[in-house]
Enzyme design. Structure first.
Site, PDB file in Angstrom:
ATOM      1  N   ALA A 127       0.877  -1.166   0.000  1.00 34.13           N
ATOM      2  CA  ALA A 127       0.000   0.000   0.000  1.00 34.13           C
ATOM      3  C   ALA A 127       0.920   1.223   0.000  1.00 34.13           C
ATOM      4  CB  ALA A 127      -0.866  -0.016   1.250  1.00 34.13           C
TER       5      ALA A 127
ATOM      6  N   GLU B  62       4.371  -4.562   7.726  1.00 32.95           N
ATOM      7  CA  GLU B  62       3.541  -3.456   8.247  1.00 32.95           C
ATOM      8  C   GLU B  62       3.873  -3.057   9.674  1.00 32.95           C
ATOM      9  OE1 GLU B  62       2.403  -5.897   6.363  1.00 32.95           O
ATOM     10  OE2 GLU B  62       0.870  -5.181   4.981  1.00 32.95           O
TER      11      GLU B  62
END
Ligand code: DAK
Length: 257
Positions: A64, A132
């Site tokens: 992302a 992440e």
């Protein structure tokens, strides 16, 4: 400017995330365009198999988009998370097999897109990871749910909590990649696999994927019931007659004309 390229040829739709200057990181615009391309491709009657890859030599999808996320409020993050989850669900529930041709970094959201695909073939320079937690985030496009199902809970716990990045050989060893091949042979190998799939019955393929997907979330008895119902439904269609007759007549079945 389009961020996704699509090439439809001989029943194979090749979708390329085309943002190489950001290693194909998926900002909200990429997610929206990708979603609409996947929807159209799944509905395209000419398409039998879908391939997803990344533009350039370095990345499948590096995740992302970190720069976009830095500016997001919690509400915007919720919408972004939901949009990514919708996209991964669309890929995973496609009745047409989706193959990830992983040509480089498949990190964070990129690894999550690859995991939503039915098959992952990696080039030798590919790498996978869910980093992440290093950013103070968690894998928000299905990574906490799909990774344990693919590689087992212990290994998923390790990958997600350490955020470590693994190479293609390791991904193959733990079952995250189905196969590894030289970088310059990746697309030709994946297209060959797509052509093999295209020779088989499209309804039978779609039903098989449906049974696998639904069965994963169901107790064994329910899964077997789904399977037997799908099996009998195939007898309503000419496709199975062509397949069975072709075997008896000792010829190649022709399912797609
Ligand atoms: N986002 C934005 N830009 C990125 C990017 C990313 N994920 N990855 C790379 N880039 C950009 C770099 O910033 C750089 O741009 P410029 O500085 O030139 O403008 C360009 O791509 C080239 O990257 P590098 O110069 O860094 O290239 P290197 O070869 O040196 O390094 C690398 C490659 C892949 C090791 C490195 O770029 C890297 O570590 N990238 C970040 C990888 C990463 O951490 N990916 C996970 C992202 S987090 C959620 C929704 C979604 C998610 C979570 C929650 N909710 C809202 C619920 C998912 C999160 C993620 O995916």
């Amino acid at each position: 400017m389009s961020l996704i390229k699509i090439n439809n040829e001989n029943g194979i739709s090749e979708i390329t995330i085309d943002r190489p200057e950001a290693l194909n990181a998926m900002n909200p615009e990429v997610v929206a365009e990708f979603t609409s391309v996947i929807q159209d491709t799944v509905e395209n009657k000419e398409t039998g198999v879908i391939i997803i890859t990344g533009a350039g030599d370095k990345a499948f999808i590096a995740g992302a988009d970190i720069k976009s996320m830095q500016k997001m409020s919690a509400e915007e993050a919720l919408a972004y998370g939901k949009a990514g989850q919708k996209l991964t669900m669309l890929i995973e529930s496609s009745p047409k097999p989706v193959i990830a041709a992983v040509n480089g970094f498949a990190l964070g959201g990129g690894c999550e897109i690859a995991m939503a695909c039915h098959i992952r073939i990696a080039s030798e320079n590919a790498s996978f990871g869910q980093p992440e937690v290093k950013l103070g985030l968690l894998p928000g496009w299905g990574g906490t749910q799909r990774l344990p199902k693919i590689i087992g809970v212990g290994r998923a716990n390790e990958l997600i909590t350490t955020g470590k990045i693994i190479n293609a050989e390791e991904a193959l060893r733990i079952g995250l990649a189905n196969g590894v091949c030289p970088h310059d042979e990746l697309l030709s190998n994946v297209r060959k696999m797509a052509s093999t799939i295209l020779r088989n019955g499209p309804r039978a393929i779609a039903s098989s994927l449906h049974c696998i997907q639904e069965g994963l979330a169901a107790p064994i008895k329910e899964g077997l019931e789904i399977e037997v119902q799908e099996f009998s439904k195939l007898f309503h269609h000419d496709e199975r007659m062509e397949g069975l007759t072709a075997f008896i007549e000792k010829r190649q079945a022709n399912f797609r004309d």
